[in-house]
Enzyme design. Structure first.
Site, PDB file in Angstrom:
ATOM      1  N   LYS A 111      10.157 -32.775 -17.215  1.00 28.09           N
ATOM      2  CA  LYS A 111       9.133 -33.532 -18.185  1.00 28.09           C
ATOM      3  C   LYS A 111       9.912 -35.252 -18.546  1.00 28.09           C
ATOM      4  O   LYS A 111       8.564 -36.014 -18.684  1.00 28.09           O
ATOM      5  CB  LYS A 111       8.847 -33.073 -19.971  1.00 28.09           C
ATOM      6  CG  LYS A 111       7.872 -31.987 -19.904  1.00 28.09           C
ATOM      7  CD  LYS A 111       7.710 -31.071 -21.066  1.00 28.09           C
ATOM      8  CE  LYS A 111       6.606 -30.404 -21.334  1.00 28.09           C
ATOM      9  NZ  LYS A 111       6.307 -29.588 -22.291  1.00 28.09           N
ATOM     10  N   LYS A 194       2.989 -25.022 -10.779  1.00 27.74           N
ATOM     11  CA  LYS A 194       2.473 -24.121 -11.467  1.00 27.74           C
ATOM     12  C   LYS A 194       0.953 -24.795 -12.560  1.00 27.74           C
ATOM     13  O   LYS A 194       1.093 -25.803 -12.201  1.00 27.74           O
ATOM     14  CB  LYS A 194       3.699 -24.274 -13.230  1.00 27.74           C
ATOM     15  CG  LYS A 194       3.322 -23.423 -13.930  1.00 27.74           C
ATOM     16  CD  LYS A 194       4.484 -23.590 -14.644  1.00 27.74           C
ATOM     17  CE  LYS A 194       3.901 -25.008 -16.338  1.00 27.74           C
ATOM     18  NZ  LYS A 194       4.880 -25.272 -17.024  1.00 27.74           N
ATOM     19  N   LYS A 197      -1.474 -27.587 -17.947  1.00 27.72           N
ATOM     20  CA  LYS A 197      -2.179 -28.781 -18.910  1.00 27.72           C
ATOM     21  C   LYS A 197      -1.879 -30.497 -18.278  1.00 27.72           C
ATOM     22  O   LYS A 197      -2.995 -31.069 -18.735  1.00 27.72           O
ATOM     23  CB  LYS A 197      -1.943 -29.046 -20.726  1.00 27.72           C
ATOM     24  CG  LYS A 197      -2.129 -27.544 -20.753  1.00 27.72           C
ATOM     25  CD  LYS A 197      -1.274 -27.545 -22.373  1.00 27.72           C
ATOM     26  CE  LYS A 197      -1.165 -25.824 -23.274  1.00 27.72           C
ATOM     27  NZ  LYS A 197      -0.345 -25.605 -24.568  1.00 27.72           N
TER      28      LYS A 197
HETATM   29  P1  TYM Z   1       3.640 -23.759 -23.399  1.00 26.99           P
HETATM   30  O1  TYM Z   1       2.194 -24.135 -24.530  1.00 26.99           O
HETATM   31  O2  TYM Z   1       3.415 -24.608 -22.131  1.00 26.99           O
HETATM   32  O3  TYM Z   1       2.352 -22.865 -22.830  1.00 26.99           O
HETATM   33  C1  TYM Z   1       2.176 -21.614 -23.476  1.00 26.99           C
HETATM   34  C2  TYM Z   1       2.412 -20.247 -23.186  1.00 26.99           C
HETATM   35  O4  TYM Z   1       1.203 -20.273 -22.233  1.00 26.99           O
HETATM   36  C3  TYM Z   1       2.401 -19.655 -20.741  1.00 26.99           C
HETATM   37  N1  TYM Z   1       2.343 -20.355 -19.327  1.00 26.99           N
HETATM   38  C4  TYM Z   1       2.308 -20.078 -18.575  1.00 26.99           C
HETATM   39  N2  TYM Z   1       1.817 -18.515 -17.744  1.00 26.99           N
HETATM   40  C5  TYM Z   1       1.762 -18.380 -17.088  1.00 26.99           C
HETATM   41  N3  TYM Z   1       1.519 -19.119 -15.515  1.00 26.99           N
HETATM   42  C6  TYM Z   1       1.535 -20.219 -15.890  1.00 26.99           C
HETATM   43  N4  TYM Z   1       1.081 -21.340 -15.219  1.00 26.99           N
HETATM   44  C7  TYM Z   1       1.375 -21.153 -17.817  1.00 26.99           C
HETATM   45  N5  TYM Z   1       1.331 -21.564 -18.073  1.00 26.99           N
HETATM   46  C8  TYM Z   1       1.951 -21.588 -19.918  1.00 26.99           C
HETATM   47  C9  TYM Z   1       4.158 -20.168 -21.572  1.00 26.99           C
HETATM   48  O5  TYM Z   1       5.480 -19.596 -20.944  1.00 26.99           O
HETATM   49  C10 TYM Z   1       4.523 -19.879 -22.488  1.00 26.99           C
HETATM   50  O6  TYM Z   1       4.189 -18.776 -23.066  1.00 26.99           O
HETATM   51  N6  TYM Z   1       7.921 -23.952 -25.218  1.00 26.99           N
HETATM   52  C11 TYM Z   1       6.453 -23.665 -26.010  1.00 26.99           C
HETATM   53  C12 TYM Z   1       5.612 -23.006 -26.249  1.00 26.99           C
HETATM   54  C13 TYM Z   1       6.784 -22.232 -27.791  1.00 26.99           C
HETATM   55  C14 TYM Z   1       7.149 -21.246 -28.416  1.00 26.99           C
HETATM   56  C15 TYM Z   1       8.495 -20.686 -29.295  1.00 26.99           C
HETATM   57  C16 TYM Z   1       7.049 -19.913 -27.436  1.00 26.99           C
HETATM   58  C17 TYM Z   1       7.661 -23.088 -28.872  1.00 26.99           C
HETATM   59  N7  TYM Z   1       8.173 -21.941 -29.437  1.00 26.99           N
HETATM   60  C18 TYM Z   1       8.915 -20.039 -29.166  1.00 26.99           C
HETATM   61  C19 TYM Z   1       7.335 -18.526 -27.358  1.00 26.99           C
HETATM   62  C20 TYM Z   1       8.152 -18.781 -28.720  1.00 26.99           C
HETATM   63  C21 TYM Z   1       5.606 -24.235 -24.287  1.00 26.99           C
HETATM   64  O7  TYM Z   1       5.418 -24.700 -23.873  1.00 26.99           O
HETATM   65  O8  TYM Z   1       4.573 -22.989 -24.350  1.00 26.99           O
END
Ligand code: TYM
Length: 332
Positions: A111, A194, A197
């Site tokens: 990032k 991957k 967004k």
């Molecule tokens: P974020 O917002 O990027 O993504 C949310 C969830 O979607 C999953 N994900 C994917 N799974 C499969 N294939 C993909 N291409 C893909 N892109 C995203 C992510 O693994 C996630 O489960 N850091 C986290 C948010 C967060 C969080 C937490 C999660 C903050 N605090 C505590 C769990 C527990 C994040 O950026 O997710």
């Protein structure tokens, strides 16, 4: 007691990866675990967000949770900034986790890009806030996509170091739950990247707000190779784009890639893409419609968040008290 916590950032478009890697699994798990789902707006601002967009996407992610079938009666649904304990515990954990651990985080490197000096301190400290999210509720399990694995290892390390440093078993060692056939959904334009967004190409992903025509167009244009589908999983090993579409099909139909191939082995991609489009539209269509309905009634969405925050606070409050007392902060 088994308790799950998970979160989604309200940044940009929610896509099929977020749905298949995370939200769809939560729907199933909510009956088995005490469940807490969070819209992590404080994580979102580690990179610049337009304030009006942040407000809108916070409601949008909440609407997606509800439209996917998360039950706001059975689960706690709230947004992170509404419960001050996240930031408060994050500070304590910032003083527990080590620079060396943070320096190894691949997501920060991705990032921050080439100009690390320009990244916010918040982006660097991001994993400590994530550990705080989870540990503030003493969650035992965290259902996520594969890309969050390293952050969850850091969460365990933070919990263990805190417990050791203070000689008290305050935090559990949380287990990741990485489930289903699509734990890492890849870009529709490049099977080695991957689905994300932040990809500048909208055709790289299926957004949860896309209508049937757009979904059909995106799947039709998805990169593939000229070979028909193999009937065995080994035949996908060197074909990342084909493997990705088969994984998506399997996850959407709650089956395994092996089972999909036993049915579709030998098909040309034109035929498979048509079947995948039908399945995606059938699954996502009602969800998109319900999201739109909810977003036309923001008061309904806000009421869910308000009540969720109050319920989250009743769990978080005593844990933060325990942490403050453990650390030795004077309570007067
Ligand atoms: P974020 O917002 O990027 O993504 C949310 C969830 O979607 C999953 N994900 C994917 N799974 C499969 N294939 C993909 N291409 C893909 N892109 C995203 C992510 O693994 C996630 O489960 N850091 C986290 C948010 C967060 C969080 C937490 C999660 C903050 N605090 C505590 C769990 C527990 C994040 O950026 O997710």
């Amino acid at each position: 007691m088994k308790r799950i916590f998970s979160g989604v950032q309200p940044t940009g478009n929610l896509h099929l990866g977020n749905y298949l890697g995370a939200i769809r699994n939560w729907v199933r798990l909510q009956r088995e675990y005490e469940s807490i789902f969070c819209v992590v707006d404080q994580h979102a601002i580690t990179q610049w967000q337009d304030p009006a967009d942040l407000t809108r996407t916070t409601r949008e992610v909440t609407a997606a949770f509800l439209a996917a079938g998360i039950d706001p009666e059975a689960c706690v649904i709230f947004h992170q900034s509404a419960v001050p304990g996240h930031a408060q515990l994050a500070w304590v954990l910032n003083c527990v986790v080590r620079m060396g651990w943070m320096n190894r985080m691949t997501q920060f490197k991705e990032k921050a890009g080439k100009h690390k000096e320009n990244a916010s301190v918040g982006l660097f400290a991001y994993p400590a806030l994530m550990a705080a999210d989870i540990l503030l509720y003493k969650a035992t399990h965290v259902p996520v996509g594969e890309d969050q694995k390293q952050h969850l290892e850091l969460t365990r390390d933070a919990a263990q170091k805190f417990n050791n440093d203070f000689g008290r078993e305050v935090f559990p060692l949380t287990e990741p739950l990485i489930l289903g056939a699509a734990t890492r959904v890849m870009s529709l334009r490049d099977g080695t990247r991957k689905m994300s967004k932040s990809d500048p190409s909208d055709f790289s992903r299926i957004n949860l707000t896309d209508d049937a025509d757009l979904i059909a167009q995106k799947i039709r244009k998805a990169k593939t190779d000229p070979e028909p589908l193999p009937s065995e999983i080994a035949g996908l090993e060197t074909r990342p784009e084909a493997a990705n579409l088969v994984g998506i099909y399997a996850a959407l139909s709650d089956t395994s890639p092996e089972a999909v191939l036993s049915e579709t082995g030998g098909w040309a991609f034109s035929q498979f893409k048509q079947a995948l489009t039908d399945l995606a539209v059938e699954t996502l269509g009602p969800m998109t419609a319900e999201m739109a309905r909810l977003l036309a009634h923001p008061d309904e969405v806000d009421a869910v968040l308000r009540r969720g925050a109050a319920r989250a606070q009743t769990i978080a409050g005593p844990v933060l008290d325990e942490v403050y007392e453990t650390v030795g902060f004077l309570r007067v």
